[in-house]
Design a protein around this motif. Structure first.
Motif, short mmCIF file in Angstrom:
data_model
loop_
_atom_site.label_atom_id
_atom_site.label_comp_id
_atom_site.label_asym_id
_atom_site.label_seq_id
_atom_site.Cartn_x
_atom_site.Cartn_y
_atom_site.Cartn_z
N LEU A 86 4.58 10.48 -6.13
CA LEU A 86 5.69 10.87 -6.99
C LEU A 86 5.19 11.32 -8.36
O LEU A 86 5.66 12.33 -8.92
N LYS A 87 4.21 10.63 -8.89
CA LYS A 87 3.66 10.99 -10.19
C LYS A 87 2.98 12.35 -10.14
O LYS A 87 3.15 13.21 -11.04
N ALA A 88 2.22 12.59 -9.06
CA ALA A 88 1.54 13.88 -8.91
C ALA A 88 2.54 15.00 -8.70
O ALA A 88 2.39 16.11 -9.27
N ALA A 89 3.57 14.75 -7.91
CA ALA A 89 4.58 15.79 -7.65
C ALA A 89 5.34 16.11 -8.92
O ALA A 89 5.67 17.29 -9.18
N ARG A 90 5.59 15.09 -9.74
CA ARG A 90 6.29 15.37 -10.99
C ARG A 90 5.43 16.21 -11.94
O ARG A 90 5.92 17.15 -12.59
N ASN A 125 0.83 -1.22 0.00
CA ASN A 125 0.00 0.00 0.00
C ASN A 125 0.86 1.26 0.00
O ASN A 125 0.58 2.24 -0.73
N ASP A 126 1.88 1.27 0.81
CA ASP A 126 2.76 2.43 0.89
C ASP A 126 3.49 2.65 -0.44
O ASP A 126 3.68 3.81 -0.87
N MET A 127 3.88 1.58 -1.09
CA MET A 127 4.54 1.71 -2.37
C MET A 127 3.59 2.31 -3.42
O MET A 127 3.98 3.20 -4.20
N SER A 128 2.35 1.85 -3.42
CA SER A 128 1.37 2.39 -4.38
C SER A 128 1.13 3.87 -4.11
O SER A 128 1.06 4.70 -5.05
N ARG A 129 1.00 4.20 -2.82
CA ARG A 129 0.75 5.60 -2.46
C ARG A 129 1.95 6.47 -2.81
O ARG A 129 1.80 7.59 -3.35
N ALA A 130 3.15 5.96 -2.54
CA ALA A 130 4.34 6.76 -2.81
C ALA A 130 4.54 6.98 -4.32
O ALA A 130 4.94 8.06 -4.77
N GLN A 131 4.27 5.92 -5.08
CA GLN A 131 4.40 6.07 -6.53
C GLN A 131 3.38 7.07 -7.09
O GLN A 131 3.68 7.86 -8.00
N ALA A 132 2.14 7.05 -6.52
CA ALA A 132 1.13 8.04 -6.95
C ALA A 132 1.54 9.45 -6.55
O ALA A 132 1.39 10.42 -7.34
N ASP A 176 8.58 19.35 -3.52
CA ASP A 176 7.63 18.24 -3.35
C ASP A 176 8.05 17.03 -4.18
O ASP A 176 7.86 15.88 -3.75
N LEU A 177 8.58 17.28 -5.36
CA LEU A 177 9.04 16.16 -6.19
C LEU A 177 10.19 15.40 -5.52
O LEU A 177 10.20 14.16 -5.50
N GLU A 178 11.13 16.15 -4.94
CA GLU A 178 12.24 15.49 -4.24
C GLU A 178 11.76 14.69 -3.05
O GLU A 178 12.23 13.58 -2.77
N ASN A 179 10.80 15.30 -2.30
CA ASN A 179 10.25 14.58 -1.13
C ASN A 179 9.57 13.27 -1.56
O ASN A 179 9.65 12.24 -0.88
N ALA A 180 8.86 13.32 -2.69
CA ALA A 180 8.19 12.11 -3.19
C ALA A 180 9.21 11.04 -3.56
O ALA A 180 9.02 9.84 -3.32
N LYS A 181 10.31 11.48 -4.18
CA LYS A 181 11.37 10.52 -4.52
C LYS A 181 11.99 9.91 -3.27
O LYS A 181 12.27 8.70 -3.22
#
Length: 446
Positions: A140-144, A131-138, A184-189
């Motif tokens: 990251l996509k939104a931040a990008r 779940n955390d991986m799915s959330r983090a990837q989403a 925000d993009l860096e934080n998502a990464k």
């Protein structure tokens, strides 16, 4: 004149006797006509008998011990009682082993619960990680996307500012928004990278599950061992047999051979009497005549009027030296009916039939001579001197000798009456060991 004739006759007879004796000595037979007679070669039975003594033994003796330790609470059989395979022989107080089984069961239940807990922790962590991986990837996509939009707006605002179509404040706002989007993009990464570290941490939880599984298996083995020790408090007969000895009583504390360096307590001796044997000690001078399969006659002092029969089943490959006297163990199986009357450790007298013939051509052993490697007899002839006849001999029982060739049935041989013992008997009599019944020679060898 008559006196002269008598003297001449006496002298002639003396010369004849002297020549006969001298000739007899030269042929190897010192026979005196006054001490010899003639005997016919006749047919009859003869045996080569080797006598010895031994002890009766059972087919198998099993010393019964108990793998468990504790107090004896039951011994249902006594000496001489017959038992069947699987019968209960000895029982120990099981209370201590029952407690150990209970403790092992509790330990196994505890380890199983810990295994379930470790498995649940692993499953929960794996689901949370997904779940955390799915959330983090989403994220990251939104931040990008947000970063790309803000960056584009900042670039346009910068160009519009140069054209003086936007104010400085609007341009600064666009630049700030772009900077925040980049952060925000860096934080998502970073958040996504941290989840990869958590994924590696799951391996620790998997190791916890493996350790818990190992503990469960260990406790299962401990429980099986405790259950086996509980079973070991009862000792069952491994074979059909008879109780030959009993060394334990009810109330006695015994030790286990598996945990005691002294070998533990011997409880019973169980003997298999389905087959009875005699272990005889045979002198080294006679062992060469003993072979597997030879018939044996057996007697015991306990049954003086009864004979048992058997056969040789084993001849020892190595002798035993006792006080410079070498003997070999010969194992004889008793085959006749009533063999159960012979009890283990009884003393038995055995006679091994090493060779025999039912219709042998026989002459007295005293009538057989040997010189220079040849065997011969003296046969009466027409002259005054007996004829020397070479013969081949077989069995010799010390009294009679079997003639294999060189002599025919009914022919007479010179027999020395003064020779009380045969050469075989004299040789045996000169030995230091006590004399046994006459041993026979085969093929003329002694």
């Amino acid at each position: 004149m008559k006196k002269k004739i008598v003297i001449i006759t006496i002298v002639s007879v003396g010369i004849a006797i002297g020549c006969y004796l001298w000739s007899g000595d030269s042929n190897g037979s010192s026979t005196d006509s006054s001490l010899s007679t003639t005997v016919k070669a006749e047919r009859g039975p003869i045996q080569l008998r080797i006598e010895s003594t031994g002890r009766v033994v059972s087919n198998l003796d099993v010393e019964i011990k108990c793998k468990a330790s504790g107090e004896v609470i039951g011994v249902p059989y006594d000496v001489s009682d017959p038992v069947k395979k699987g019968d209960l022989l000895v029982e120990l107080d099981p209370i201590d082993e029952q407690r150990r089984v209970k403790q092992a069961e509790v330990n196994l239940s505890s380890s199983k619960a810990k295994l379930v807990q470790a498995q649940q922790n692993l499953e929960t962590a794996e689901r949370n990680l997904v779940n955390d991986m799915s959330r983090a990837q989403a994220d990251l996509k939104a931040a990008r996307a947000k970063f790309q939009d803000a960056h584009a707006k900042a670039e346009r605002a910068k160009k519009l500012l140069e054209a003086k179509r936007v104010s400085i404040e609007e341009n600064e706002t666009a630049q700030t928004t772009a900077s925040l989007a980049a952060a925000d993009l860096e934080n998502a990464k970073i958040a996504l990278a941290e989840l990869k570290v958590k994924k590696d941490a799951l391996e620790v939880l998997r190791q916890d599950v493996t350790l818990a599984e190992g503990q469960v298996e260990s406790n299962k083995i401990a429980l099986e061992m405790a259950q086996q020790r509980l079973k070991d408090t009862k000792v069952f007969a491994p074979i059909d047999g008879v109780i030959a000895a009993r060394q334990v009583e009810v109330g006695q504390i015994i030790s286990s051979p598996t945990s005691n360096v002294g070998g533990g307590t011997a409880l019973l001796v169980l003997s298999d009497l389905s087959r009875i044997f005699v272990l005889a000690s045979v002198d080294e001078s006679d062992i060469g005549r003993i072979e597997v399969g030879q018939r044996v006659t057996i007697t015991a002092d306990a049954f003086p009027d009864k004979e048992f029969y058997g056969k040789v089943v084993r001849v020892a490959a190595r002798g035993e030296n006792t006080s410079n006297v070498v003997t070999f163990d010969v194992k004889i199986e008793v085959l006749s009916e009533g063999k159960q009357n012979l009890k283990p450790e009884m003393t038995a007298n055995v006679v091994v039939i090493a060779a025999e013939s039912e219709n042998a051509l026989l002459v007295p052993s005293d009538a057989v001579y040997r010189r220079n490697g040849k065997t011969f007899v003296l046969v009466p002839s027409d002259g005054q001197q007996p004829e020397r006849r070479n013969v081949e001999v077989g069995i010799d029982d010390g009294v009679r000798t079997e003639i294999l060739s060189g002599l025919k049935e009914g022919e007479e041989v010179v027999h020395s009456k003064g020779q009380i013992q045969s050469r075989w008997a004299r040789q045996r009599g000169n030995r230091s060991r006590p004399p046994m019944s006459p041993m026979m020679r085969i093929g003329g060898k002694r």
